[in-house]
Write a protein that holds these residues in place. Structure first.
Motif, PDB file in Angstrom:
ATOM      1  N   GLU A 168       0.840  -1.211   0.000  1.00  0.00           N
ATOM      2  CA  GLU A 168       0.000   0.000   0.000  1.00  0.00           C
ATOM      3  C   GLU A 168       0.869   1.252   0.000  1.00  0.00           C
ATOM      4  O   GLU A 168       0.377   2.346   0.198  1.00  0.00           O
ATOM      5  CB  GLU A 168      -0.919   0.039   1.225  1.00  0.00           C
ATOM      6  CG  GLU A 168      -1.972  -1.025   1.261  1.00  0.00           C
ATOM      7  CD  GLU A 168      -3.100  -0.841   0.254  1.00  0.00           C
ATOM      8  OE1 GLU A 168      -3.277   0.267  -0.275  1.00  0.00           O
ATOM      9  OE2 GLU A 168      -3.782  -1.836  -0.021  1.00  0.00           O
ATOM     10  N   SER A 190      -3.809  -3.048   4.608  1.00  0.00           N
ATOM     11  CA  SER A 190      -5.227  -3.060   4.229  1.00  0.00           C
ATOM     12  C   SER A 190      -5.563  -4.506   3.854  1.00  0.00           C
ATOM     13  O   SER A 190      -4.660  -5.298   3.636  1.00  0.00           O
ATOM     14  CB  SER A 190      -5.503  -2.140   3.033  1.00  0.00           C
ATOM     15  OG  SER A 190      -5.329  -2.840   1.821  1.00  0.00           O
ATOM     16  N   GLN A 192      -6.507  -5.541   1.134  1.00  0.00           N
ATOM     17  CA  GLN A 192      -6.627  -5.475  -0.326  1.00  0.00           C
ATOM     18  C   GLN A 192      -6.621  -6.837  -1.032  1.00  0.00           C
ATOM     19  O   GLN A 192      -7.543  -7.172  -1.760  1.00  0.00           O
ATOM     20  CB  GLN A 192      -5.488  -4.604  -0.880  1.00  0.00           C
ATOM     21  CG  GLN A 192      -5.535  -4.406  -2.374  1.00  0.00           C
ATOM     22  CD  GLN A 192      -6.740  -3.602  -2.814  1.00  0.00           C
ATOM     23  OE1 GLN A 192      -7.129  -2.649  -2.149  1.00  0.00           O
ATOM     24  NE2 GLN A 192      -7.357  -3.990  -3.910  1.00  0.00           N
ATOM     25  N   LYS A 195      -9.457  -9.250   0.039  1.00  0.00           N
ATOM     26  CA  LYS A 195     -10.815  -8.946  -0.443  1.00  0.00           C
ATOM     27  C   LYS A 195     -10.943  -9.280  -1.922  1.00  0.00           C
ATOM     28  O   LYS A 195     -12.004  -9.705  -2.378  1.00  0.00           O
ATOM     29  CB  LYS A 195     -11.239  -7.518  -0.106  1.00  0.00           C
ATOM     30  CG  LYS A 195     -10.540  -6.390  -0.798  1.00  0.00           C
ATOM     31  CD  LYS A 195     -11.195  -5.060  -0.381  1.00  0.00           C
ATOM     32  CE  LYS A 195     -10.486  -3.853  -0.936  1.00  0.00           C
ATOM     33  NZ  LYS A 195     -11.185  -2.607  -0.656  1.00  0.00           N
ATOM     34  N   ARG A 214      -0.108   0.841   9.434  1.00  0.00           N
ATOM     35  CA  ARG A 214       0.949   1.307   8.528  1.00  0.00           C
ATOM     36  C   ARG A 214       2.003   2.072   9.316  1.00  0.00           C
ATOM     37  O   ARG A 214       1.668   2.943  10.116  1.00  0.00           O
ATOM     38  CB  ARG A 214       0.352   2.235   7.456  1.00  0.00           C
ATOM     39  CG  ARG A 214      -0.732   1.550   6.656  1.00  0.00           C
ATOM     40  CD  ARG A 214      -1.387   2.452   5.634  1.00  0.00           C
ATOM     41  NE  ARG A 214      -2.498   1.728   5.003  1.00  0.00           N
ATOM     42  CZ  ARG A 214      -3.283   2.210   4.063  1.00  0.00           C
ATOM     43  NH1 ARG A 214      -3.103   3.431   3.612  1.00  0.00           N
ATOM     44  NH2 ARG A 214      -4.255   1.490   3.561  1.00  0.00           N
ATOM     45  N   GLN A 228     -10.951   1.196   8.501  1.00  0.00           N
ATOM     46  CA  GLN A 228     -11.537   1.447   7.183  1.00  0.00           C
ATOM     47  C   GLN A 228     -12.896   0.761   7.078  1.00  0.00           C
ATOM     48  O   GLN A 228     -13.067  -0.342   7.596  1.00  0.00           O
ATOM     49  CB  GLN A 228     -10.660   0.835   6.082  1.00  0.00           C
ATOM     50  CG  GLN A 228      -9.245   1.343   6.033  1.00  0.00           C
ATOM     51  CD  GLN A 228      -8.463   0.743   4.874  1.00  0.00           C
ATOM     52  OE1 GLN A 228      -8.741  -0.365   4.425  1.00  0.00           O
ATOM     53  NE2 GLN A 228      -7.481   1.474   4.385  1.00  0.00           N
ATOM     54  N   ASN A 319      -2.521   2.054  -6.288  1.00  0.00           N
ATOM     55  CA  ASN A 319      -2.785   0.647  -6.021  1.00  0.00           C
ATOM     56  C   ASN A 319      -2.311  -0.196  -7.206  1.00  0.00           C
ATOM     57  O   ASN A 319      -2.800  -0.012  -8.320  1.00  0.00           O
ATOM     58  CB  ASN A 319      -4.308   0.484  -5.809  1.00  0.00           C
ATOM     59  CG  ASN A 319      -4.669  -0.853  -5.232  1.00  0.00           C
ATOM     60  OD1 ASN A 319      -3.983  -1.850  -5.474  1.00  0.00           O
ATOM     61  ND2 ASN A 319      -5.739  -0.892  -4.462  1.00  0.00           N
ATOM     62  N   GLY A 357     -10.836   5.884  -0.894  1.00  0.00           N
ATOM     63  CA  GLY A 357     -10.280   5.667  -2.227  1.00  0.00           C
ATOM     64  C   GLY A 357     -10.388   4.215  -2.625  1.00  0.00           C
ATOM     65  O   GLY A 357     -10.426   3.328  -1.769  1.00  0.00           O
ATOM     66  N   GLY A 358     -10.485   3.988  -3.929  1.00  0.00           N
ATOM     67  CA  GLY A 358     -10.555   2.613  -4.416  1.00  0.00           C
ATOM     68  C   GLY A 358     -10.406   2.594  -5.918  1.00  0.00           C
ATOM     69  O   GLY A 358     -10.090   3.622  -6.538  1.00  0.00           O
ATOM     70  N   ARG A 361     -10.347  -3.280 -10.386  1.00  0.00           N
ATOM     71  CA  ARG A 361      -9.071  -4.005 -10.331  1.00  0.00           C
ATOM     72  C   ARG A 361      -8.782  -4.725 -11.639  1.00  0.00           C
ATOM     73  O   ARG A 361      -9.705  -5.065 -12.402  1.00  0.00           O
ATOM     74  CB  ARG A 361      -9.104  -5.059  -9.213  1.00  0.00           C
ATOM     75  CG  ARG A 361      -9.849  -4.680  -7.965  1.00  0.00           C
ATOM     76  CD  ARG A 361      -9.260  -3.488  -7.241  1.00  0.00           C
ATOM     77  NE  ARG A 361     -10.024  -3.238  -6.000  1.00  0.00           N
ATOM     78  CZ  ARG A 361      -9.829  -2.224  -5.193  1.00  0.00           C
ATOM     79  NH1 ARG A 361      -8.924  -1.300  -5.477  1.00  0.00           N
ATOM     80  NH2 ARG A 361     -10.553  -2.084  -4.101  1.00  0.00           N
ATOM     81  N   GLY A 402     -13.474  -2.026  -5.761  1.00  0.00           N
ATOM     82  CA  GLY A 402     -13.869  -1.743  -4.383  1.00  0.00           C
ATOM     83  C   GLY A 402     -13.347  -0.409  -3.919  1.00  0.00           C
ATOM     84  O   GLY A 402     -12.880   0.421  -4.716  1.00  0.00           O
ATOM     85  N   ILE A 403     -13.407  -0.234  -2.615  1.00  0.00           N
ATOM     86  CA  ILE A 403     -13.019   1.051  -2.028  1.00  0.00           C
ATOM     87  C   ILE A 403     -12.834   0.869  -0.535  1.00  0.00           C
ATOM     88  O   ILE A 403     -13.366  -0.091   0.040  1.00  0.00           O
ATOM     89  CB  ILE A 403     -14.108   2.121  -2.316  1.00  0.00           C
ATOM     90  CG1 ILE A 403     -13.640   3.534  -1.944  1.00  0.00           C
ATOM     91  CG2 ILE A 403     -15.416   1.791  -1.610  1.00  0.00           C
ATOM     92  CD1 ILE A 403     -14.500   4.652  -2.514  1.00  0.00           C
ATOM     93  N   ALA A 404     -12.106   1.765   0.079  1.00  0.00           N
ATOM     94  CA  ALA A 404     -12.048   1.821   1.541  1.00  0.00           C
ATOM     95  C   ALA A 404     -12.234   3.274   1.969  1.00  0.00           C
ATOM     96  O   ALA A 404     -11.622   4.177   1.394  1.00  0.00           O
ATOM     97  CB  ALA A 404     -10.703   1.293   2.033  1.00  0.00           C
TER      98      ALA A 404
HETATM   99  N1  ASP Z   1      -6.748  -0.840  -0.223  1.00  0.00           N
HETATM  100  C1  ASP Z   1      -6.987   0.542  -0.540  1.00  0.00           C
HETATM  101  C2  ASP Z   1      -6.532   1.416   0.629  1.00  0.00           C
HETATM  102  O1  ASP Z   1      -6.353   0.947   1.727  1.00  0.00           O
HETATM  103  C3  ASP Z   1      -8.436   0.816  -0.773  1.00  0.00           C
HETATM  104  C4  ASP Z   1      -8.994   0.136  -1.973  1.00  0.00           C
HETATM  105  O2  ASP Z   1      -8.438   0.328  -3.072  1.00  0.00           O
HETATM  106  O3  ASP Z   1     -10.010  -0.532  -1.835  1.00  0.00           O
HETATM  107  O4  ASP Z   1      -6.367   2.613   0.451  1.00  0.00           O
END
Ligand code: ASP
Length: 463
Positions: A168, A190, A192, A195, A214, A228, A319, A357-358, A361, A402-404
C-alpha cells in the motif's frame, strides 16, 4: 438513565453515575450527577444523615442515588439543557467508589489541555462531554454504514491480521514468529489482496470494518492504525462502486442531521484538481458552509497510474492491483506511454481530506504482471511478490472493484475535529507511544531468545 428522568416527574428513582460537580452550601448540598446519557441536578436538604454523606462527596465519586423527581418552579426552568425542568430531591446516597482529584477538570472541554496528560489518563479524558460525543458519533456512523451495506446484500468477512506484506506504499509493522525463528509476519496495511481473493471466491459483495496498520510518519490526520469501511464488489464498473458509496454516505450523514453541499457529488479529474487547487484533495466550502458544518464531498478520478520514484523507477500512485482505464490497457501491456496511463482509481474527498479511495481491479493475471514489469520487477520477483494472486486469478476471477473509507477522517469531518486522535478511543501519542499502555518497550531476554532475535544496542549504530 439520567437522560430520561424528565419524563418521569413525581416518581422515585435510583440512578447510578458519577458526581460531576459538588456544591456544599452548609445546610444544603447540590450535585450534578452524570451518566452516559447526561446530567441531572440533585439536592440534599432537611435530612441530616444524608447530608453527612453528601458532604464527603467529591467530583468523580461513583454513587447510587435515590431521589424523587420534582418539577422545577416555572422561573427556575432551564430550557437549554437536558433535565433543565427537574431536580432530584435526594433521599439516599450510596457511595460505590471514591475518586482522587482528577489530573484535569473533567467538566471542561479538554482540547487545549496537555495531550500527554490526556493520553496517559485516557479513560478520564474520555469521560468529558466532547470525547463522549465524538466516540459515540463514530459508533453511530460506522453502524449506519454497516447497516446500509447489509441491506445491499454485502457479507461481512474478517481477513487475517498476521499476514504477508501488502503493497500500500507504506512501511510494514512486522511480527516475529516463535515457530519460524528469523521469519516475520506483517500486519496488514489493508485487506486489499484478501478482499480480491474473496471476489475470486464468489462472495460478490464483501465488507469489513477493518483495521489498517501502517508504519508512517505521524501527522494530525494520520496514525499507525486506522479503521476502514472496506468493501469489494464483483461485476461492477467505476460508477457502480462510486454510486453505492455515494448512496451510503448520503443516507448515513443526512439521517445524522448533516447537510451535503452538492448532490450528486461533483466529479473532478486529477488534472483539473491539480490545476484548480494544486492538490488532489480540496475544500469546496465557503466560510458560511464551514460555520454550518456542511459536508462538501467530491470524487477525484482519472489519476495517473504510475509516477517516478526518487531513484527514477516507475511505481504505482495508488494501487498496483488497479485496472488502467480501458483505452490504456494496450499501452500497459506493451510497456509504452507509461507516464500518460490513467487508472480507474477514484478518491472521495470531503472538506479538504481524502475520505476514501478505491478502484476497479485488474482481474486478469497478465495485466497485474504487466504492472509489475513496468515497475522493474523480474519474472522471479513478480512470482515472489504476487505469485499467489496470479495463480488464483487463473481460475475465472470476475471483474471487480472496491473502495475503503477512512473512518477517522470521515468522523473528523462530522465532528469538526482537526486531529484523528480526537476521534479514536486510544490513539498513539505524537511520538508513537501507545496511550495508557507502555508500548513500544523492550522484550525480555527470554522472549528474544525464543523468537531467535537479537537486538543491536543503539550505541552499535554509532560505531
Ligand atoms: N486498499 C486501498 C486502501 O487501503 C483501498 C482500496 O483500493 O479498496 O487505500
Amino acid at each position: 438513565m439520567i437522560g430520561e428522568l424528565s419524563s418521569h416527574k413525581g416518581e422515585e428513582v435510583v440512578i447510578n453515575g458519577w458526581i460531576h460537580v459538588a456544591r456544599d452550601q452548609g445546610k444544603m448540598a447540590f450535585f450534578d450527577i452524570r451518566d452516559r446519557s447526561g446530567l441531572v441536578q440533585g439536592v440534599v436538604f432537611g435530612k441530616p444523615e444524608v447530608l453527612e454523606v453528601a458532604k464527603t462527596l467529591k467530583p468523580e465519586f461513583v454513587v447510587a442515588i435515590t431521589g424523587a423527581i420534582n418539577a422545577r418552579p416555572e422561573k427556575m426552568i432551564k430550557t437549554d439543557v437536558v433535565n433543565g425542568d427537574i431536580e432530584l430531591e435526594i433521599t439516599n446516597i450510596e457511595v460505590l467508589n471514591s475518586a482522587e482529584t482528577p489530573p484535569f477538570d473533567l467538566t471542561e472541554d479538554s482540547s487545549d489541555k496537555d495531550e500527554e496528560v490526556r493520553l496517559k489518563h485516557r479513560s478520564l479524558d474520555l469521560r468529558t462531554e466532547r470525547m463522549q460525543r465524538n466516540i459515540r458519533l463514530r459508533s453511530e456512523f460506522v453502524k449506519r454504514c454497516r447497516d446500509f451495506l447489509m441491506k445491499q446484500d454485502f457479507c461481512e468477512i474478517e481477513t487475517p491480521l498476521l499476514t504477508e506484506s501488502t503493497p500500500e506504499g507504506s512501511r510494514d509493522f512486522v511480527v516475529p514468529s516463535r515457530h519460524h525463528p528469523g521469519k516475520f509476519y506483517a500486519l496488514p496495511q489493508s485487506p486489499q489482496q484478501y478482499k480480491q481473493l474473496l471476489m475470486n471466491a464468489g462472495f460478490e459483495r464483501y465488507m469489513q470494518i477493518a483495521r489498517a496498520i501502517r508504519d508512517e510518519d505521524l501527522r494530525a490526520d494520520r496514525g499507525y492504525e486506522h479503521t476502514q469501511i472496506d468493501l469489494e464488489m464483483s461485476f461492477v464498473e467505476r460508477e457502480d462502486v462510486m454510486k453505492i458509496i455515494e448512496d451510503m454516505i448520503t443516507e448515513t450523514v443526512e439521517e445524522m442531521g448533516y447537510t451535503i453541499k452538492q448532490k450528486p457529488f461533483p466529479r473532478v479529474t486529477y488534472a483539473e484538481s491539480m490545476e484548480k487547487y494544486g492538490a488532489d484533495k480540496f475544500d469546496m466550502r465557503t466560510e458560511e458552509d464551514k460555520e454550518n458544518g456542511v459536508l462538501a464531498y467530491a470524487w477525484v478520478i482519472d489519476f495517473p497510474f504510475f509516477e517516478k520514484t526518487d531513484a527514477g523507477k516507475w511505481t504505482f500512485t495508488h494501487n498496483p492491483f488497479s485496472m488502467p482505464k480501458a483505452e490504456f490497457i494496450e499501452d500497459l501491456m506493451k510497456g509504452k506511454n507509461i507516464e500518460n496511463i490513467l487508472t480507474t482509481q477514484y478518491d472521495l474527498v470531503c472538506n479538504g481530506f481524502e475520505a476514501g479511495g478505491g478502484s476497479i481491479r485488474a482481474h486478469k493475471p497478465e495485466i497485474i504482471e504487466a504492472v509489475y514489469k513496468v515497475m522493474g520487477n523480474t519474472d522471479e520477483e513478480i512470482q515472489d511478490k504476487v505469485g499467489h494472486m496470479l495463480e488464483a486469478f487463473k481460475y475465472g476471477t470476475p471483474p471487480h472493484g472496491g473502495i475503503a473509507l477512512g473512518v477517522e477522517r470521515n468522523v473528523m469531518n462530522l465532528t469538526g475535529e482537526a486531529s484523528l486522535r480526537e476521534v479514536q478511543a486510544f490513539p498513539m501519542t505524537r511520538k508513537g507511544q501507545t496511550a495508557v499502555m507502555n508500548a513500544p518497550k523492550p522484550l525480555e531476554v527470554e522472549q528474544l531468545i525464543e523468537l531467535g532475535l537479537s537486538v543491536r544496542k543503539a550505541t552499535d549504530d554509532k560505531k
